[in-house]
Scaffold this motif. Structure first.
Motif, PDB file in Angstrom:
ATOM      1  N   THR A  19       3.406  10.046  -9.909  1.00 22.41           N
ATOM      2  CA  THR A  19       2.820   9.990 -11.257  1.00 22.41           C
ATOM      3  C   THR A  19       1.610  10.916 -11.389  1.00 22.41           C
ATOM      4  N   VAL A  20       0.687  10.828 -10.434  1.00 21.98           N
ATOM      5  CA  VAL A  20      -0.546  11.632 -10.491  1.00 21.98           C
ATOM      6  C   VAL A  20      -0.379  12.937  -9.721  1.00 21.98           C
ATOM      7  N   GLY A  21       0.188  12.861  -8.527  1.00 21.05           N
ATOM      8  CA  GLY A  21       0.333  14.028  -7.665  1.00 21.05           C
ATOM      9  C   GLY A  21      -0.278  13.765  -6.303  1.00 21.05           C
ATOM     10  N   THR A  22      -0.167  14.746  -5.418  1.00 19.08           N
ATOM     11  CA  THR A  22      -0.697  14.624  -4.060  1.00 19.08           C
ATOM     12  C   THR A  22      -1.928  15.515  -3.903  1.00 19.08           C
ATOM     13  N   SER A  23      -2.522  15.478  -2.719  1.00 21.97           N
ATOM     14  CA  SER A  23      -3.675  16.338  -2.435  1.00 21.97           C
ATOM     15  C   SER A  23      -3.279  17.804  -2.387  1.00 21.97           C
ATOM     16  N   ALA A  27       0.834  -1.207   0.000  1.00 17.34           N
ATOM     17  CA  ALA A  27       0.000   0.000   0.000  1.00 17.34           C
ATOM     18  C   ALA A  27       0.869   1.259   0.000  1.00 17.34           C
ATOM     19  N   VAL A  28       1.974   1.221   0.735  1.00 15.48           N
ATOM     20  CA  VAL A  28       2.885   2.371   0.759  1.00 15.48           C
ATOM     21  C   VAL A  28       3.499   2.581  -0.623  1.00 15.48           C
ATOM     22  N   TRP A  29       3.881   1.496  -1.278  1.00 10.58           N
ATOM     23  CA  TRP A  29       4.444   1.598  -2.624  1.00 10.58           C
ATOM     24  C   TRP A  29       3.429   2.194  -3.594  1.00 10.58           C
ATOM     25  N   GLN A  30       2.178   1.763  -3.492  1.00 15.93           N
ATOM     26  CA  GLN A  30       1.119   2.318  -4.354  1.00 15.93           C
ATOM     27  C   GLN A  30       0.951   3.815  -4.118  1.00 15.93           C
ATOM     28  N   ARG A  31       1.026   4.230  -2.844  1.00 17.29           N
ATOM     29  CA  ARG A  31       0.897   5.665  -2.556  1.00 17.29           C
ATOM     30  C   ARG A  31       2.063   6.447  -3.143  1.00 17.29           C
ATOM     31  N   LEU A  32       3.278   5.912  -3.049  1.00 16.04           N
ATOM     32  CA  LEU A  32       4.435   6.581  -3.632  1.00 16.04           C
ATOM     33  C   LEU A  32       4.305   6.692  -5.144  1.00 16.04           C
ATOM     34  N   VAL A  33       3.885   5.625  -5.783  1.00 21.35           N
ATOM     35  CA  VAL A  33       3.687   5.652  -7.235  1.00 21.35           C
ATOM     36  C   VAL A  33       2.632   6.692  -7.598  1.00 21.35           C
ATOM     37  N   GLU A  34       1.567   6.753  -6.822  1.00 21.66           N
ATOM     38  CA  GLU A  34       0.506   7.739  -7.075  1.00 21.66           C
ATOM     39  C   GLU A  34       1.034   9.159  -6.939  1.00 21.66           C
ATOM     40  N   MET A  68      -6.549  12.410   7.708  1.00 20.90           N
ATOM     41  CA  MET A  68      -7.437  11.581   6.891  1.00 20.90           C
ATOM     42  C   MET A  68      -7.266  10.090   7.194  1.00 20.90           C
ATOM     43  N   TYR A  69      -6.517   9.754   8.255  1.00 23.11           N
ATOM     44  CA  TYR A  69      -6.245   8.359   8.634  1.00 23.11           C
ATOM     45  C   TYR A  69      -5.675   7.576   7.453  1.00 23.11           C
ATOM     46  N   ASP A  70      -4.789   8.233   6.741  1.00 25.82           N
ATOM     47  CA  ASP A  70      -4.146   7.615   5.582  1.00 25.82           C
ATOM     48  C   ASP A  70      -2.759   7.134   6.007  1.00 25.82           C
ATOM     49  N   ALA A  71      -2.700   5.928   6.585  1.00 32.77           N
ATOM     50  CA  ALA A  71      -1.428   5.385   7.062  1.00 32.77           C
ATOM     51  C   ALA A  71      -0.399   5.230   5.940  1.00 32.77           C
ATOM     52  N   PRO A  72      -0.768   4.743   4.744  1.00 31.75           N
ATOM     53  CA  PRO A  72       0.226   4.669   3.661  1.00 31.75           C
ATOM     54  C   PRO A  72       0.834   6.021   3.316  1.00 31.75           C
ATOM     55  N   GLY A  73       0.030   7.088   3.385  1.00 35.02           N
ATOM     56  CA  GLY A  73       0.552   8.421   3.101  1.00 35.02           C
ATOM     57  C   GLY A  73       1.577   8.866   4.126  1.00 35.02           C
ATOM     58  N   ILE A  74       1.358   8.522   5.404  1.00 37.71           N
ATOM     59  CA  ILE A  74       2.319   8.878   6.449  1.00 37.71           C
ATOM     60  C   ILE A  74       3.644   8.172   6.211  1.00 37.71           C
ATOM     61  N   TYR A  75       3.565   6.855   5.940  1.00 39.88           N
ATOM     62  CA  TYR A  75       4.796   6.101   5.679  1.00 39.88           C
ATOM     63  C   TYR A  75       5.495   6.585   4.414  1.00 39.88           C
ATOM     64  N   ALA A  76       4.719   6.917   3.392  1.00 39.80           N
ATOM     65  CA  ALA A  76       5.311   7.387   2.138  1.00 39.80           C
ATOM     66  C   ALA A  76       6.057   8.697   2.351  1.00 39.80           C
ATOM     67  N   GLY A  77       5.471   9.605   3.131  1.00 39.38           N
ATOM     68  CA  GLY A  77       6.154  10.853   3.445  1.00 39.38           C
ATOM     69  C   GLY A  77       7.436  10.620   4.221  1.00 39.38           C
ATOM     70  N   MET A  78       7.406   9.686   5.169  1.00 41.68           N
ATOM     71  CA  MET A  78       8.608   9.350   5.933  1.00 41.68           C
ATOM     72  C   MET A  78       9.703   8.802   5.019  1.00 41.68           C
ATOM     73  N   ILE A  79       9.318   7.977   4.050  1.00 41.37           N
ATOM     74  CA  ILE A  79      10.309   7.397   3.143  1.00 41.37           C
ATOM     75  C   ILE A  79      10.962   8.472   2.289  1.00 41.37           C
ATOM     76  N   VAL A  80      10.156   9.396   1.774  1.00 36.02           N
ATOM     77  CA  VAL A  80      10.713  10.477   0.948  1.00 36.02           C
ATOM     78  C   VAL A  80      11.707  11.308   1.759  1.00 36.02           C
ATOM     79  N   ILE A  81      11.352  11.641   2.995  1.00 37.44           N
ATOM     80  CA  ILE A  81      12.244  12.423   3.856  1.00 37.44           C
ATOM     81  C   ILE A  81      13.519  11.645   4.150  1.00 37.44           C
TER      82      ILE A  81
END
Length: 292
Positions: A79-83, A69-76, A247-260
């Motif tokens: 490729t698409v962008g964030t909120s 799920a974290v990988w999918q959020r990173l790909v999104e 937004m209780y988006d756990a994959p988004g939190i992990y994805a942000g941590m990975i980018v940092i």
């Protein structure tokens, strides 16, 4: 035809060693590095697989997420962008805040650290004030900076500045204190001015201390920028993580941590390259020079 290797030592002069010895040592070093990296990759792979399986069969992925799920959020995001818009724009804003805070904090920390390190009177006067300022919780300062400077970049730079300043200051201060007094006294006997002693002896002697602090200081700069954005911002990775939390988006939190984390590791690599270039003048450990 194998070539000989000349090793120069301070005591024994030059010693000739067969190139096969150097080749074996180089081969052993490469094998060791390959083994280390293989174990590291195996540990990471094992951790990711165990996390994926645990989140799939035993724990609730809504709260703990999982690597897929974290990988999918990173790909999104890439490729698409964030909120909040393009992920590259968020990275750029956070990087600008971190780099500015890092540069200003490191400069102030080096200057004041060396100045107070060489002046016992100033150190005794300023010591309680510096300790008191260092004891203030950074999250409180981040909130105050948002109130004082608004939601723009200035408040994030100020937060990063504070974290970097103290990390660099104490190392520069200690490095200036650790300078060989005999060396300083000999330079003064030979007629060196205070400025000459400072630039030719004190600063080079404290360089290793300062560079050691810079390795962790950029990480602190990133933390300061993210904490400031988390407190209040219009753009940045900290805001992105904050919105994901709301937004209780756990994959988004992990994805942000990975980018940092990736940004911090790249900065660490660049600082290591810079350190090697700046410290080329220093002799190798043990005073041994190898020539092929």
């Amino acid at each position: 035809m194998p070539h000989d290797t000349t090793i120069t030592t301070p005591r024994s002069g030059r010693t000739t060693v067969d190139s096969s010895v150097v080749a074996k040592a180089t081969s052993a070093h490469r094998k060791r590095r390959a083994t280390v990296w293989a174990i590291r990759l195996a540990l990471v792979a094992g951790w990711l697989v165990s996390w994926e399986l645990t989140a799939t069969y035993w724990i609730d992925p809504f709260f703990y997420s999982k690597p897929s799920a974290v990988w999918q959020r990173l790909v999104e995001w890439f490729t698409v962008g964030t909120s909040q818009g393009s992920i590259w724009e968020q990275i750029e804003v956070t990087l600008q805040e971190a780099v500015l805070g890092f540069a200003l904090g490191a400069l102030a920390g080096v200057v004041l650290g060396i100045l107070l390190g060489r002046s016992r009177l100033l150190a005794e006067i300023c010591a309680p004030f510096i300790k008191a300022a260092n004891a203030v919780p950074r999250i409180v300062l981040a909130a105050l900076f948002v109130l004082w400077f608004g939601l723009g970049m200035t408040s994030k730079v100020a937060t990063a500045f504070v974290l970097v300043f103290f990390a660099v200051f104490f190392n520069a201060f200690q490095g200036a204190r650790e300078v060989d007094r005999n060396l300083v006294n000999n330079a003064r006997v030979l007629g060196a001015s205070r400025l000459r002693v400072l630039t030719s002896i004190v600063v080079p002697s404290a360089t290793s201390w300062i560079l050691a602090s810079l390795h962790i200081a950029f990480g602190f700069a990133l933390i300061g920028a993210v904490v400031g954005e988390f407190t209040g911002a219009s753009k940045g990775l900290g805001l992105l993580i904050n919105r994901s939390q709301n937004m209780y988006d756990a994959p988004g939190i992990y994805a942000g941590m990975i980018v940092i984390t990736v940004i911090a590791l790249l900065a660490e690599w660049l600082l290591s390259v810079l350190e090697k270039r700046l410290l080329r003048w220093r002799p190798q450990a043990g005073g041994t020079e190898v020539r092929v």
